[in-house]
Enzyme design. Structure first.
Site, mmCIF file in Angstrom:
data_model
loop_
_atom_site.group_PDB
_atom_site.id
_atom_site.type_symbol
_atom_site.label_atom_id
_atom_site.label_comp_id
_atom_site.label_asym_id
_atom_site.label_seq_id
_atom_site.Cartn_x
_atom_site.Cartn_y
_atom_site.Cartn_z
ATOM 1 N N GLY A 1 116.638 82.015 -8.385
ATOM 2 C CA GLY A 1 115.253 82.428 -8.252
ATOM 3 C C GLY A 1 114.701 82.896 -9.577
ATOM 4 O O GLY A 1 115.243 82.602 -10.638
ATOM 5 N N GLY A 2 113.612 83.652 -9.517
ATOM 6 C CA GLY A 2 112.931 84.047 -10.730
ATOM 7 C C GLY A 2 113.610 85.164 -11.492
ATOM 8 O O GLY A 2 113.308 85.405 -12.637
ATOM 9 N N VAL B 1 122.985 82.622 -9.485
ATOM 10 C CA VAL B 1 124.420 82.782 -9.288
ATOM 11 C C VAL B 1 124.989 81.423 -8.905
ATOM 12 O O VAL B 1 124.459 80.751 -8.019
ATOM 13 C CB VAL B 1 124.756 83.819 -8.190
ATOM 14 N N LYS C 1 127.097 84.587 -12.940
ATOM 15 C CA LYS C 1 125.744 85.145 -12.862
ATOM 16 C C LYS C 1 125.000 84.887 -14.172
ATOM 17 O O LYS C 1 125.537 85.112 -15.262
ATOM 18 C CB LYS C 1 125.801 86.653 -12.593
ATOM 19 N N ASP D 1 122.586 98.097 -8.002
ATOM 20 C CA ASP D 1 121.931 97.172 -7.060
ATOM 21 C C ASP D 1 122.681 97.183 -5.732
ATOM 22 O O ASP D 1 123.013 96.130 -5.178
ATOM 23 C CB ASP D 1 121.862 95.761 -7.636
#
Length: 497
Positions: free
Chosen positions: A203-204, A208, A228, A329
């Site tokens: 995504g933006g 991964v 990653k 996270d």
């Protein structure tokens, strides 16, 4: 224009043609646009071939809905950015179409479970309204028509998904696997000393991949890794130059070398390379198993397992904190349940150290779980980051035990406001305080969620208290059911990713 199988199929083909027609370029916006459109096309293709609503809640159906949610959200964010550039003074709210798709996925699960198809009517209407407001009309029309048609499917039925259209990336090979890789991945699929097999998520804000060491690329018996790739995105660009972003990545990724190799609740850190072209990489153990958010959505846990997860996550965080590193996270999708399906004792494992480091930084954390100090990171950046993990742990613990996201709202701005407007006892925690049986849990969560980092509890304290809480709540069914309606907040199921 009439809406039937033929027009829906034509819409998918038109979307596929648009992806192929986009110019080959290293422009980040075009790269993200192509990737999101490709993911939308693949997800819609899968949903188009569904033969019954029950298939929407199995692994393939959930994957298709999750892919559609994430990709539509990225597309809506690109549209929002364009609108802001064209009309800087326009008042435009943050997109919420991703949450609308996840709400619909939860509604289909409820419809199948209760055998009542009416559960999906309102969420489909909400998705149509959201799509019309946040997406270009042609994309909204294709997506909404295909998704709306799902409500006409029988609750149960034979699967009609063509094998070649399956979306499971683990089963893709050859040209299929290549089709879901972003275009910036080199043609030889080499990133550093690793060969990319397929994407896990893209995504933006980061990608991964599953990868093997280059010299072992053709040996299926060798270990695979989670690779990653951090992305320099628009949010970080507001507060950091790209050079500062890469310098910070090198500093923080280097700190991960201090992580222990033998911590059972942490994915093993392998290496990082900030000099890889076209983008730097961070390589970790690839942990096999379902994610915690998937098990919560599918209601496949009990109260004993929930506390086992909490103790495992706290133990993993403690191992990181002893090395002077915070995860930054912590959320259900970053907890993988190793050996969950084996019948033996499972192990909750923290994964994705892409934001981990020794200080609070701009862009670290996910909105629904990020501590108040995260939102001031742009002007500070020297705070001890470990209390932010304790805060996120409190958010995760509430969600895991009650089945509901603690801090949620239609926009990121509203979520930030919710984080900043309490000191450990938001209204949902107060509901637990009023119930004598859950008051000890509420007190622990309050200690985690204090606004000032230094006022929060520590992980050793949490690990000491969790067994006592488990004993107190062992007889309760999972998930716990605090009276959320009594504090003015309706029950809801969708979770952020």
């Amino acid at each position: 224009v009439s809406d039937n199988l033929s027009t829906r199929r034509d819409g998918i083909r038109a979307l596929q043609g648009l992806v192929g027609a986009l110019p080959a370029t290293q422009s980040p916006r075009v790269s993200v646009l192509r990737s999101s459109l490709q993911r939308i096309q693949l997800a819609l293709e899968q949903l188009y071939r569904m033969g019954a609503q029950s298939q929407l809640v199995d692994d393939a159906g959930c994957l298709a809905m999750d892919e559609l949610s994430d990709a539509l959200q990225i597309l809506a964010q690109l549209v929002l950015g364009t609108r802001k550039r064209l009309s800087p003074n326009a008042q435009v709210g943050l997109p919420s179409i991703g949450m609308s798709v996840r709400a619909l996925r939860a509604a289909f699960e409820q419809a199948v479970t209760t055998r009542n198809p009416q559960h999906v009517v309102a969420p489909i209407a909400a998705l149509e309204t959201c799509g019309t407001a946040e997406l270009p009309s042609s994309f909204a029309t294709v997506a909404v028509r295909i998704v709306s048609a799902l409500k006409t499917l029988p609750l149960q039925g034979a699967q009609v998904v063509a094998p070649q259209s399956k979306l499971s990336r683990a089963s893709l090979s050859g040209s299929e696997a290549e089709s879901v890789l972003p275009n910036w991945v080199p043609a030889n699929r080499m990133l550093g000393g690793f060969y990319v097999l397929h994407a896990l998520g893209e995504g933006g804000v980061g990608s991964v991949f599953v990868a093997r060491r280059a010299e072992e690329r053709d040996d299926p018996s060798t270990e695979v890794f989670a690779l990653k790739v951090p992305e320099y995105n628009g949010e970080v660009a507001h507060v950091l130059s790209e050079a500062d972003f890469l310098r910070m990545f090198r500093e923080e990724a280097g700190a991960l070398l201090a992580l222990p190799d033998d911590a059972p609740n942490l994915a093993r850190f392998v290496t990082f390379d900030a000099g890889v072209k076209p983008k730097p990489i961070l390589v970790m153990e690839h942990v096999e198993g379902p994610s915690l958010d998937r098990l919560m959505t599918r209601r496949q846990l009990d109260i004993a397992q929930a506390f086992e997860v909490l103790e495992g996550v706290a133990s993993g965080l403690l191992a990181m904190h002893k090395a002077g590193i915070a995860h930054l996270d912590v959320k259900p999708s970053n907890v993988i349940m190793r050996d969950f399906w084996s019948g033996d004792r499972f192990t909750p494992v923290l994964v994705d150290f892409g934001l981990s480091g020794r200080r609070v930084r701009p862009g670290c954390g996910t909105a629904n779980y990020a501590a108040p100090e995260i939102w001031g990171a742009a002007s500070k950046g020297n705070e001890d980051p470990r209390p932010a993990d304790v805060y996120a742990f409190g958010c995760l613990a509430y969600e895991l035990l009650t089945g509901d996201v603690l801090f949620d709202a239609p926009s990121d701005a509203a979520i930030v406001t919710a984080h900043l407007s309490h000191d450990g006892s938001p209204q949902q925690i107060m509901a637990l305080h009023r119930d004598l049986s859950t008051r000890p849990l509420a007190e622990l969560l309050t200690r985690c969620l204090r606004g000032k980092p230094q006022a929060r509890g520590t992980l050793p304290e949490l690990l000491t208290q969790l067994p006592f809480l488990h004993a107190d709540l062992a007889a309760r069914p999972w998930p716990l059911a605090p009276s959320l309606q009594a504090v003015g907040r309706p029950l809801r199921v969708p979770r952020p990713q």
